[in-house]
Each structure stands twice: as structure tokens, then as C-alpha cells.
Scaffold this motif. Structure first.
Motif: not given
Length: 216
Positions: A98-104, A157-162, A164-171
Motif C-alpha cells: 500500500v503506497a497511498v491513502g490515510p491508512m497506509e 482511488p481518489p489519489a492521483r499520486h502515490l 512518493d509522488g509518482s502517478p497512482s494510475m487511478s482510473t
């Protein structure tokens, strides 16, 4: 002596034979129309029941296959020799990644814990069996919705970036397949979709299930 002309008599109101025939015909056509509508509605209900049964079985196979693949390492999502039965953790890879989100950080702390592994795998097995057999659909809906909600938060999914700043690839910022599965589980339970191609009726007649409707 007065003579009364019968032609001047005024008989009571009555339908002529033609009028009566027309009325009977209209009544008959109305009855036939209502019967046809009833048959069509019954047909649609039957089709809907079979569609829901098919959806239930397919969804059940999704959960059962995930359990089997993660348990035995069947070479799909889980490589051969990396199954749970081989000593690998079914949650370490997903939760640890897991690389993003409030519960990371919370998910990282859960990754690989025995309680998390058992809870996750028993959840997959229980939901898969319940859907396949058509029993305990309400419990399956609650457990499955909770599981899908946690997995949705892990992917966030709401995050556009992980982080570390890289794109999350969320569609999509909200609707993803986890939410779709949750809605399907709720719909199957609400519709009581265990009767067709399942043991729903027999399950509901069991004494302890009859006493506790939430088990249906």
C-alpha cells in the motif's frame, strides 16, 4: 272500449343482442389481455431470478478462486510454491505494498500478521461458499462489503499520486471494482437470490435460521 297499440309500450332498458355480444367480447379481450400481462410479468420474474442466480454463482467463484489460488499457489495471482499452505502470507504482499491513502501506515502494520491472514482467507472462503450454495447471503453481504471497503481504502482511488509522488494510475476517483462487488453482494442478499440454483429455501427452513432472519 279502448284499444292499446302494443307498439306504443315502453319496455325496460335492455341491451340489444349486438350490444351484449360487443360487451362480452370486450370483457373477454380484457381478461385475455390481463392474463397475457400476468404471464409476461411472471416470465420476467423468472428470467430475473435466473440472471441473479448466475450472477451469484459467478461472484461466488471469484471469491472461491481467490481463496484457492492464494492457498495453494495455483500460478495465477499467486506463483506456484508461494501459497499460504507453503508458508507464505496472503496479506503481506498486498498490504505491505500500500503506497497511498490515510491508512497506509496501518495497513503496513497489519501486513503478514497471522490474524490478518486468517481473517482475510476465512472471509474469502466463507463468502465464496455462501454465494455458491445460496445460503447466508446477508452475512456474506456484510462481510464482503467490509472486505471490499478495506481493499478500496488500501488502493485509495481518489489519489492521483502515490506517497512518493509518482502517478497512482487511478482510473476513477470513486467507483472501482471493489465498490461494484460490494453493491452486487448487497443486491443478491436483498433479492434473496439463493433459491434458484441454490439451497436458499432449505437453508431458510432450518430452525436456527428461521429464528434468526439475519442468518438468511
Amino acid at each position: 272500449m279502448a284499444v292499446h297499440d302494443p307498439s306504443h309500450r315502453h319496455p325496460g332498458l335492455r341491451f340489444s343482442p349486438a350490444r351484449e355480444a360487443t360487451t362480452e367480447s370486450a370483457t373477454s379481450e380484457s381478461a385475455i389481455g390481463e392474463a397475457a400481462i400476468g404471464e409476461a410479468a411472471a416470465g420476467r420474474t423468472a428470467v430475473s431470478a435466473y440472471v441473479l442466480a448466475g450472477l451469484r454463482l459467478l461472484t461466488g467463484f471469484v471469491f472461491l478462486w481467490a481463496f484457492l489460488d492464494k492457498t495453494f499457489g495455483l500460478g495465477y495471482a499467486t506463483p506456484s510454491g508461494k501459497g499460504w499452505i507453503d508458508g507464505s502470507s496472503p496479506t503481506r504482499g498486498f498490504l505491505g505494498g500500500v503506497a497511498v491513502g490515510p491508512m497506509e501506515s496501518v495497513f503496513h502494520s497489519w501486513a503478514g500478521d497471522a490474524w490478518a491472514d486468517w481473517l482475510f482467507m476465512l472471509g474469502l472462503l466463507g463468502i465464496g461458499v455462501a454465494l455458491t450454495l445460496g445460503v447466508a447471503l446477508r452475512l456474506a453481504a456484510v462481510a464482503g462489503t467490509m472486505m471490499m471497503a478495506l481493499m478500496w481504502m488500501a488502493e485509495w482511488p481518489p489519489a492521483r499520486h502515490l506517497s512518493d509522488g509518482s502517478p497512482s494510475m487511478s482510473t476513477n476517483p470513486f467507483a472501482d471494482y471493489h465498490l461494484v462487488y460490494a453493491v452486487v453482494l448487497i443486491a443478491l442478499a436483498a433479492a434473496g437470490a439463493g433459491a434458484v440454483w441454490g439451497l436458499g429455501h432449505a437453508w431458510a427452513r432450518l430452525p436456527f435460521v428461521a429464528r434468526h432472519p439475519w442468518l438468511r
